[in-house]
Design a protein around this motif. Structure first.
Motif, short mmCIF file in Angstrom:
data_model
loop_
_atom_site.label_atom_id
_atom_site.label_comp_id
_atom_site.label_asym_id
_atom_site.label_seq_id
_atom_site.Cartn_x
_atom_site.Cartn_y
_atom_site.Cartn_z
N LEU A 242 -7.71 -0.87 -4.47
CA LEU A 242 -6.53 0.12 -4.56
C LEU A 242 -5.72 0.27 -3.43
O LEU A 242 -4.48 0.54 -4.40
CB LEU A 242 -7.57 1.54 -4.41
N ALA A 243 -6.10 -0.04 -2.48
CA ALA A 243 -4.86 -0.12 -1.87
C ALA A 243 -3.92 -1.20 -1.86
O ALA A 243 -2.45 -1.10 -1.96
CB ALA A 243 -5.26 -0.55 -0.10
N ASP A 244 -4.23 -2.38 -2.56
CA ASP A 244 -3.53 -3.38 -2.90
C ASP A 244 -2.64 -3.01 -4.26
O ASP A 244 -1.60 -3.59 -4.61
CB ASP A 244 -3.90 -4.70 -3.08
N GLN A 245 -3.21 -1.98 -5.14
CA GLN A 245 -2.57 -1.53 -6.06
C GLN A 245 -1.38 -0.98 -5.89
O GLN A 245 -0.25 -1.05 -6.51
CB GLN A 245 -3.52 -1.03 -7.02
N ALA A 246 -1.41 -0.17 -4.74
CA ALA A 246 -0.40 0.69 -4.25
C ALA A 246 0.73 -0.25 -3.78
O ALA A 246 1.89 -0.19 -3.91
CB ALA A 246 -0.65 1.62 -3.26
N ALA A 247 0.27 -1.38 -2.85
CA ALA A 247 1.23 -2.30 -2.30
C ALA A 247 2.15 -3.09 -3.52
O ALA A 247 3.40 -3.22 -3.30
CB ALA A 247 0.54 -3.11 -1.42
N LEU A 248 1.36 -3.33 -4.62
CA LEU A 248 2.10 -4.28 -5.59
C LEU A 248 3.00 -3.39 -6.21
O LEU A 248 4.05 -3.57 -6.48
CB LEU A 248 1.12 -4.84 -6.37
N ALA A 249 2.70 -2.00 -6.65
CA ALA A 249 3.33 -1.22 -7.16
C ALA A 249 4.61 -0.67 -6.51
O ALA A 249 5.94 -0.78 -6.97
CB ALA A 249 2.88 0.13 -7.47
N ASP A 250 4.32 -0.63 -5.11
CA ASP A 250 5.35 -0.39 -4.09
C ASP A 250 6.66 -1.37 -4.11
O ASP A 250 7.99 -1.21 -4.18
CB ASP A 250 4.87 -0.35 -2.72
N GLN A 251 6.05 -2.63 -4.32
CA GLN A 251 7.16 -3.84 -4.47
C GLN A 251 7.75 -3.80 -5.50
O GLN A 251 9.04 -4.13 -5.66
CB GLN A 251 6.14 -5.11 -4.35
N ILE A 253 8.62 -1.38 -7.38
CA ILE A 253 9.59 -0.22 -7.40
C ILE A 253 10.87 -0.49 -6.43
O ILE A 253 12.08 -0.10 -6.75
CB ILE A 253 8.82 1.06 -7.13
N HIS A 254 10.45 -1.30 -5.31
CA HIS A 254 11.29 -1.51 -4.40
C HIS A 254 12.15 -2.57 -4.80
O HIS A 254 13.61 -2.43 -4.62
CB HIS A 254 11.00 -1.83 -3.03
N ALA A 255 11.90 -3.62 -5.41
CA ALA A 255 12.52 -4.73 -6.18
C ALA A 255 13.50 -4.27 -7.21
O ALA A 255 14.52 -4.87 -7.46
CB ALA A 255 11.54 -5.60 -6.76
N HIS A 256 13.31 -3.15 -8.07
CA HIS A 256 14.04 -2.48 -8.78
C HIS A 256 15.11 -1.74 -8.11
O HIS A 256 16.37 -1.71 -8.65
CB HIS A 256 13.37 -2.01 -10.29
N TYR A 257 14.84 -0.71 -7.54
CA TYR A 257 15.79 0.30 -7.04
C TYR A 257 16.13 0.06 -5.46
O TYR A 257 16.94 0.94 -5.16
CB TYR A 257 14.73 1.67 -7.00
N ARG A 258 15.77 -0.80 -4.76
CA ARG A 258 16.20 -1.37 -3.39
C ARG A 258 16.23 -0.11 -2.51
O ARG A 258 17.07 0.21 -1.70
CB ARG A 258 17.55 -1.95 -3.57
N GLY A 259 15.06 0.90 -2.56
CA GLY A 259 14.88 1.84 -1.73
C GLY A 259 15.61 3.06 -1.99
O GLY A 259 15.44 4.13 -1.39
#
Length: 405
Positions: A242-251, A253-259
């Motif tokens: 679960l925690a790694d699911q959040a980390a990968l989804a975080d990456q 989203i950040h890769a597309h929107y740059r924060g």
């Protein structure tokens, strides 16, 4: 018994062999030929879960709201069958009855099948058989929706916004049930939702529930949520914790929107055999626990929403459910919505709404809470998305002793 099996086999074969847009008509012919039915009408629950809409006879089409008159989900004979999830028989003139049968698939309440037939053909045995036919119909409708828009069109009292169309296509269902749990969820405004969403998935030994709240409005919010949901599903289906699911989804989203955009999520992974859960709280959705008639907010460690910073690490907390527990997941469009005078809805008002729905099944709780919220807001449609998910936890039943029936 052989006759019953043969009729059910005939009904199932007719439903499976019918063209996707002609499933109700195929069933109607079977009911007339084998059950002495005079009429058969299918009603489907609309997106707002407020009315049941008759599926117009083919040819179908036209703008939403131009078909037969809708029926309330909480009143009348059809609404009674839908709410109670039990067949309801309505007496008619001339020695006839109308049997209203819930159309439900794995706990997901699709609608009601209403069949008019002679009174002598509606005893307990035939009624149970017709209820099984309605279940067969539900399963075939779920499959048929892949190949036709007829049933999706029939569920609309109004046109969906494009953002709402995208959001509803992401959803697994509005309710589901198994021996260990029952789930229900509802979005508001149903026809103009922006960024709130939910997802769930069950395996042999785990149930995962996801509640999301994407920032922004309209298409932008829907696109952000779509990216987040699919990134989480991609990680989940790879067997990642679960925690790694959040980390990968975080990456992702950040890769597309740059924060510049982020997604608030609450992720829950429940072990079915024990009730032990792992939870990642990354944003604004809140989790409430109703245990022994007392509602409390579950104290979770607030972590960063997905996509705010590059390569954020997430940590899962542990929580244990007990049989009889009810969990409520609510977005900030519920717990933080202001009233006409500016007063925030807050936990006290939310507790009253949850307690008022204490006797309702999980599938009906979200709509009940949102109705109470509408009263506080002073108008039917919210300015912000509102999402409620209800999880009733029963626990896995004990295994039967070896050799026991």
């Amino acid at each position: 018994m052989t006759d019953i099996v043969n009729r059910l086999v005939t009904a199932g074969r007719a439903l499976r062999s019918a063209a996707a847009h002609e499933v109700p008509e195929a069933l109607r012919e079977v009911l007339r030929a084998h059950y002495a039915a005079e009429t058969a009408e299918l009603c489907l629950a609309d997106y707002g879960a407020t009315v049941l809409l008759p599926v117009s006879p083919a040819p179908y089409g036209g703008a939403p709201g131009q078909g037969p008159d809708p029926l309330p989900v909480r009143a009348g004979a059809v609404g009674r069958a839908y709410g109670a999830q039990e067949p309801h028989v309505e007496g008619l003139d001339g020695g006839r009855v109308r049997a209203h049968l819930p159309v439900t698939v794995r706990g997901d309440r699709l609608g009601v099948l209403s069949v008019t037939l002679p009174a002598e053909a509606a005893g307990p045995g035939p009624l149970a058989e017709l209820a099984e036919v309605a279940r067969l119909l539900g399963h075939e409708l779920v499959v048929a929706e892949r190949d036709t828009d007829r049933y999706l069109q029939a569920r609309r009292t109004d046109r969906l916004t494009l953002a709402a169309e995208m959001q509803w296509q992401l959803l697994p269902a509005r309710s589901c049930a198994r021996d260990a749990y029952a789930l229900g969820a509802q979005l508001q405004p149903a026809y103009a939702i922006h960024g709130d969403n939910f997802d769930w998935s069950a395996s042999a030994d785990h149930l995962m529930v996801y509640v999301t709240n994407g920032m922004g409005e309209g298409i932008e919010a829907s696109l952000l949520t779509g990216l987040g949901i699919n990134a989480l599903r991609n990680a989940r289906r790879a067997g990642i914790p679960l925690a790694d699911q959040a980390a990968l989804a975080d990456q992702a989203i950040h890769a597309h929107y740059r924060g510049e955009a982020h997604l608030s999520v609450l992720l829950v992974d429940i072990e079915l055999s024990t009730g032990r859960a792992q939870i990642v709280d990354a944003g604004s959705p809140r989790m409430l626990l109703l245990r022994d008639r007392v509602l409390t907010a579950v104290d979770l460690e607030a972590q960063l929403p997905l996509g705010m910073f590059e390569e954020t690490d997430y940590v899962a907390q542990e929580f244990t459910l007990e049989p009889g527990d009810r969990l409520l997941f609510v977005s900030d469009g519920v717990h933080a919505v202001p009233g006409p005078g500016g007063e925030i809805y807050g936990e006290r008002a939310l507790a009253r709404a949850v307690n008022a729905a204490a006797l309702l099944p999980a599938a009906e709780v979200p709509a009940a809470v949102l109705r109470e919220l509408s009263g506080h807001r002073g108008r039917p449609e919210p300015d912000d998305d509102a999402l409620v998910v209800c999880l009733d936890w029963f626990g896995e039943p004990p295994a039967s002793p070896s050799g026991a029936p």
